[in-house]
Design an enzyme around this catalytic site. Structure first.
Site, PDB file in Angstrom:
ATOM      1  N   LYS A 171      96.417  -2.762  90.343  1.00 17.94           N
ATOM      2  CA  LYS A 171      97.418  -2.595  89.277  1.00 17.94           C
ATOM      3  C   LYS A 171      96.862  -3.281  88.027  1.00 17.94           C
ATOM      4  O   LYS A 171      96.899  -4.504  87.905  1.00 17.94           O
ATOM      5  CB  LYS A 171      98.737  -3.255  89.704  1.00 17.94           C
ATOM      6  CG  LYS A 171      99.979  -2.625  89.142  1.00 17.94           C
ATOM      7  CD  LYS A 171     100.132  -2.691  87.633  1.00 17.94           C
ATOM      8  CE  LYS A 171     100.597  -4.031  87.114  1.00 17.94           C
ATOM      9  NZ  LYS A 171     100.530  -4.104  85.634  1.00 17.94           N
ATOM     10  N   GLU A 246      94.410 -16.853  90.578  1.00 14.76           N
ATOM     11  CA  GLU A 246      93.503 -17.293  89.513  1.00 14.76           C
ATOM     12  C   GLU A 246      94.345 -17.369  88.248  1.00 14.76           C
ATOM     13  O   GLU A 246      94.642 -16.344  87.634  1.00 14.76           O
ATOM     14  CB  GLU A 246      92.363 -16.280  89.326  1.00 14.76           C
ATOM     15  CG  GLU A 246      91.478 -16.106  90.539  1.00 14.76           C
ATOM     16  CD  GLU A 246      90.454 -17.209  90.679  1.00 14.76           C
ATOM     17  OE1 GLU A 246      90.510 -18.198  89.927  1.00 14.76           O
ATOM     18  OE2 GLU A 246      89.592 -17.095  91.563  1.00 14.76           O
ATOM     19  N   CYS A 280      90.584 -17.468  80.496  1.00 15.56           N
ATOM     20  CA  CYS A 280      91.255 -18.481  81.322  1.00 15.56           C
ATOM     21  C   CYS A 280      90.506 -19.798  81.277  1.00 15.56           C
ATOM     22  O   CYS A 280      91.100 -20.859  81.251  1.00 15.56           O
ATOM     23  CB  CYS A 280      91.358 -17.988  82.753  1.00 15.56           C
ATOM     24  SG  CYS A 280      89.782 -17.504  83.442  1.00 15.56           S
ATOM     25  N   GLU A 379      98.643 -23.981  77.659  1.00 13.66           N
ATOM     26  CA  GLU A 379      97.616 -22.970  77.435  1.00 13.66           C
ATOM     27  C   GLU A 379      98.051 -22.084  76.259  1.00 13.66           C
ATOM     28  O   GLU A 379      99.061 -21.397  76.332  1.00 13.66           O
ATOM     29  CB  GLU A 379      97.442 -22.113  78.692  1.00 13.66           C
ATOM     30  CG  GLU A 379      96.296 -21.137  78.566  1.00 13.66           C
ATOM     31  CD  GLU A 379      96.149 -20.228  79.777  1.00 13.66           C
ATOM     32  OE1 GLU A 379      97.164 -19.689  80.234  1.00 13.66           O
ATOM     33  OE2 GLU A 379      95.015 -20.046  80.241  1.00 13.66           O
TER      34      GLU A 379
HETATM   35  P1  NAD Z   1     100.389 -11.982  83.168  1.00 11.90           P
HETATM   36  O1  NAD Z   1     100.671 -12.947  84.241  1.00 11.90           O
HETATM   37  O2  NAD Z   1     101.450 -11.691  82.188  1.00 11.90           O
HETATM   38  O3  NAD Z   1      99.953 -10.566  83.749  1.00 11.90           O
HETATM   39  C1  NAD Z   1      98.922 -10.448  84.703  1.00 11.90           C
HETATM   40  C2  NAD Z   1      99.180  -9.224  85.530  1.00 11.90           C
HETATM   41  O4  NAD Z   1     100.387  -9.434  86.261  1.00 11.90           O
HETATM   42  C3  NAD Z   1      99.378  -7.941  84.739  1.00 11.90           C
HETATM   43  O5  NAD Z   1      98.776  -6.864  85.434  1.00 11.90           O
HETATM   44  C4  NAD Z   1     100.875  -7.782  84.717  1.00 11.90           C
HETATM   45  O6  NAD Z   1     101.280  -6.438  84.589  1.00 11.90           O
HETATM   46  C5  NAD Z   1     101.254  -8.330  86.078  1.00 11.90           C
HETATM   47  N1  NAD Z   1     102.637  -8.806  86.190  1.00 11.90           N
HETATM   48  C6  NAD Z   1     103.477  -9.224  85.210  1.00 11.90           C
HETATM   49  N2  NAD Z   1     104.687  -9.547  85.717  1.00 11.90           N
HETATM   50  C7  NAD Z   1     104.610  -9.333  87.049  1.00 11.90           C
HETATM   51  C8  NAD Z   1     105.521  -9.514  88.127  1.00 11.90           C
HETATM   52  N3  NAD Z   1     106.774  -9.952  87.938  1.00 11.90           N
HETATM   53  N4  NAD Z   1     105.088  -9.240  89.383  1.00 11.90           N
HETATM   54  C9  NAD Z   1     103.824  -8.813  89.602  1.00 11.90           C
HETATM   55  N5  NAD Z   1     102.926  -8.600  88.621  1.00 11.90           N
HETATM   56  C10 NAD Z   1     103.309  -8.868  87.359  1.00 11.90           C
HETATM   57  O7  NAD Z   1      99.068 -12.548  82.528  1.00 11.90           O
HETATM   58  P2  NAD Z   1      98.349 -12.022  81.249  1.00 11.90           P
HETATM   59  O8  NAD Z   1      99.176 -12.487  80.105  1.00 11.90           O
HETATM   60  O9  NAD Z   1      98.011 -10.599  81.406  1.00 11.90           O
HETATM   61  O10 NAD Z   1      96.966 -12.825  81.318  1.00 11.90           O
HETATM   62  C11 NAD Z   1      96.810 -14.051  80.738  1.00 11.90           C
HETATM   63  C12 NAD Z   1      96.820 -15.130  81.786  1.00 11.90           C
HETATM   64  O11 NAD Z   1      95.848 -14.856  82.791  1.00 11.90           O
HETATM   65  C13 NAD Z   1      96.445 -16.470  81.217  1.00 11.90           C
HETATM   66  O12 NAD Z   1      97.287 -17.470  81.713  1.00 11.90           O
HETATM   67  C14 NAD Z   1      95.017 -16.669  81.730  1.00 11.90           C
HETATM   68  O13 NAD Z   1      94.604 -17.994  81.783  1.00 11.90           O
HETATM   69  C15 NAD Z   1      95.078 -16.015  83.058  1.00 11.90           C
HETATM   70  N6  NAD Z   1      93.744 -15.646  83.540  1.00 11.90           N
HETATM   71  C16 NAD Z   1      93.178 -16.378  84.552  1.00 11.90           C
HETATM   72  C17 NAD Z   1      91.906 -16.095  85.007  1.00 11.90           C
HETATM   73  C18 NAD Z   1      91.283 -16.905  86.122  1.00 11.90           C
HETATM   74  O14 NAD Z   1      90.317 -16.467  86.700  1.00 11.90           O
HETATM   75  N7  NAD Z   1      91.770 -18.069  86.455  1.00 11.90           N
HETATM   76  C19 NAD Z   1      91.200 -15.037  84.458  1.00 11.90           C
HETATM   77  C20 NAD Z   1      91.792 -14.302  83.426  1.00 11.90           C
HETATM   78  C21 NAD Z   1      93.077 -14.623  82.989  1.00 11.90           C
END
Ligand code: NAD
Length: 478
Positions: A171, A246, A280, A379
């Site tokens: 997804k 992650e 991240c 963050e």
């Molecule tokens: P997000 O949590 O908003 O979304 C991530 C994914 O989760 C998307 O595909 C989104 O559609 C899905 N999602 C959203 N709500 C959901 C729910 N209720 N149930 C299931 N899935 C859901 O994150 P983002 O804003 O897209 O990404 C930014 C974040 O990701 C930052 O906090 C960043 O640090 C983190 N990140 C971490 C790593 C790592 O390896 N540690 C890598 C990249 C990004």
């Protein structure tokens, strides 16, 4: 206008409702994708289960590895088109998108080679028994990825899962789904059996939540925010399945007076401005020894002012943020810094010819930020670097460890004893001494502690996360 479909069970299927995909560089509509819900997710999970019971489940590890290698080759063949698509969709400079494509291809190549090299052990136990362990796939694995590095995150999560023989349901983030659809097309061309590789697009709270809660999945690999990570872990708990999280970070870069300061400054600016700070592991706090604080922040400020910000296709140092919400969020932090009287040491100009509808934010360096201030704790996920003075090693460790997160840290010093002492004392998944990121290699296990998540991706380690160990004991008599 491209109208896209889901890829479920080897077929391209539409959904009743669609979502617009918007260009972060100029706000124009790029495409429409299915707004999937529980029904589409259910179909994808069933197709994946059927693949495990069918052709995909019967392939041996070497054959799976060959399919992954073929996919890696196809990604490399289409590298330029994929980089342009990723740059349009995420807004990142096209040369950064090219390097993401290279990484994605490398994930599939690395795990192609690893697929038939995971094996169990025999264990000396009772004389009249043979005891052994074998590794088996979990089953259907769910992969929920964020919008900042879609190609890299997909490669990192999906390739080891497939190498271990799981059938995947991916997804992508609703803001940046286009390369996931492109990847599914290449998986189809590579010859992955029907249902082994499924992509379902949609909103997080609809398609994402339905996938995380589906009783037919056996593992969730989630990369994204801490808030959503907690929801995903709760959903996994209800089905008692493992989850790899992650999540975010507030990673410190610690600079001592004896460090190679030019190298440090170069790496520190890159680590917070790459991908417009939406990384991240962005080094978002710089902790500087008092004796060099003024000269080092002056150098950082000069480098910030020289950064070039523009549309992804212009291929400058930074592009826009991914959407209007992120832009508002990051600018609210900068406004908070002003309101609280923090010292703004540099604010980069944005190229005059950028589109007013783009989501551009000025890279900003903020000095003498109290370690407990929200800007030093939360963050921000944008090109905002906070500088903090430190007195000594103990001070550095206390401040470095003084946030909820623990993803990455950098230590810059000529004293390797000090570097190693800090590496041991800092609570984070990875520590870099006199570098930051070590080239981002696919081979290096990666993950967080504390609020940055748990489980490890990348490297050989990731394969064990996508497998379940079984012990078999045979009584043969003595
Ligand atoms: P997000 O949590 O908003 O979304 C991530 C994914 O989760 C998307 O595909 C989104 O559609 C899905 N999602 C959203 N709500 C959901 C729910 N209720 N149930 C299931 N899935 C859901 O994150 P983002 O804003 O897209 O990404 C930014 C974040 O990701 C930052 O906090 C960043 O640090 C983190 N990140 C971490 C790593 C790592 O390896 N540690 C890598 C990249 C990004």
């Amino acid at each position: 206008m491209n109208m896209h479909s889901n890829y479920i069970g080897g077929a391209w299927t539409s959904a009743a409702r669609m979502i617009d995909v918007i260009s972060p560089s100029d706000g124009r509509k790029l495409a429409e994708i299915p707004r999937s819900g529980a029904a589409e997710v259910d179909a994808a999970v069933s197709a994946a289960q059927a693949a495990l019971d069918g052709e995909w489940g019967k392939l041996n590890a070497t054959a799976r590895g060959r399919l992954l290698l073929r996919l890696s080759q196809l990604i490399t063949r289409d590298a330029e088109a994929l980089a342009r698509l990723e740059s349009d969709d995420v807004g990142k400079p096209v040369s950064q998108a090219r390097s993401d494509v290279t990484s994605c291809a490398r994930y599939f190549e690395y795990y192609a080679g690893a697929a038939d090299k995971v094996h169990g052990e025999t264990i000396p136990s009772l004389n009249d028994h043979l005891v052994m362990t074998i590794y088996e796939p979990h089953g259907v694995t769910a992969h929920i990825v964020p919008w900042n590095y879609p190609l890299q995150m997909m490669g990192r999560s999906v390739a080891p899962a497939l190498a271990m023989g799981n059938a995947i349901v991916l997804k992508p983030a609703e803001d940046t789904p286009l390369t996931a659809i492109a990847l599914a097309k290449l998986a189809e061309e590579a010859g992955f059996p029907q249902g082994s590789f499924n992509v379902v697009t949609g909103l997080g709270e609809e398609a994402g939540a339905a996938l995380a809660a589906h009783p037919g999945i056996s593992h969730i690999s989630f990369t994204g925010s801490r808030e959503v990570g907690m929801l995903v872990q709760a959903a996994a708990a209800r089905n008692t399945i493992p989850v790899t999280l992650e999540l975010g970070g507030k990673s410190p870069q610690i600079v001592f007076a004896d460090a190679a300061l030019v190298d440090a400054a170069t790496a520190i600016v890159k680590a917070i401005t790459q991908n417009a700070g939406q990384t991240c592991s962005a080094g978002s706090r710089v902790l500087i020894e008092d004796s060099i604080y003024d000269s080092f922040t002056a150098d950082l400020a000069k480098r910030f002012r020289e950064l070039r910000v523009g549309a992804g296709a212009d291929d400058l140092d930074l592009g826009p943020l991914v959407n209007a919400k992120q832009k508002e969020r990051v600018e609210a932090y900068i406004a908070l810094a002003r309101k609280d009287g923090l010292s703004i040491l540099a604010e980069t100009e944005i190229a005059a010819r950028t589109d007013n509808n783009g989501f551009f934010v000025r890279p900003t360096l903020i000095g003498d930020v109290p370690p407990e201030h929200r800007l030093a704790q939360e963050e921000i996920f944008g090109p905002v670097l906070v500088a903090i003075r430190i007195k000594n090693e103990d001070d550095a460790v206390a401040i470095a460890n003084g946030t909820p997160y623990g993803l990455a840290a950098g230590v810059w010093t000529a004293d390797m004893g000090r570097g190693l002492r800090l590496a041991k004392r800092i609570k984070s998944g990875q520590v870099f001494i006199n570098n930051y990121g070590a080239g981002g290699g696919v081979e290096m296990p990666f993950g967080g502690v504390k609020a940055s998540g748990h489980g490890r991706e990348k490297g050989f380690e990731a394969l064990y996360g996508f497998a379940s160990m079984k012990m078999i004991a045979i009584k043969h008599g003595g």
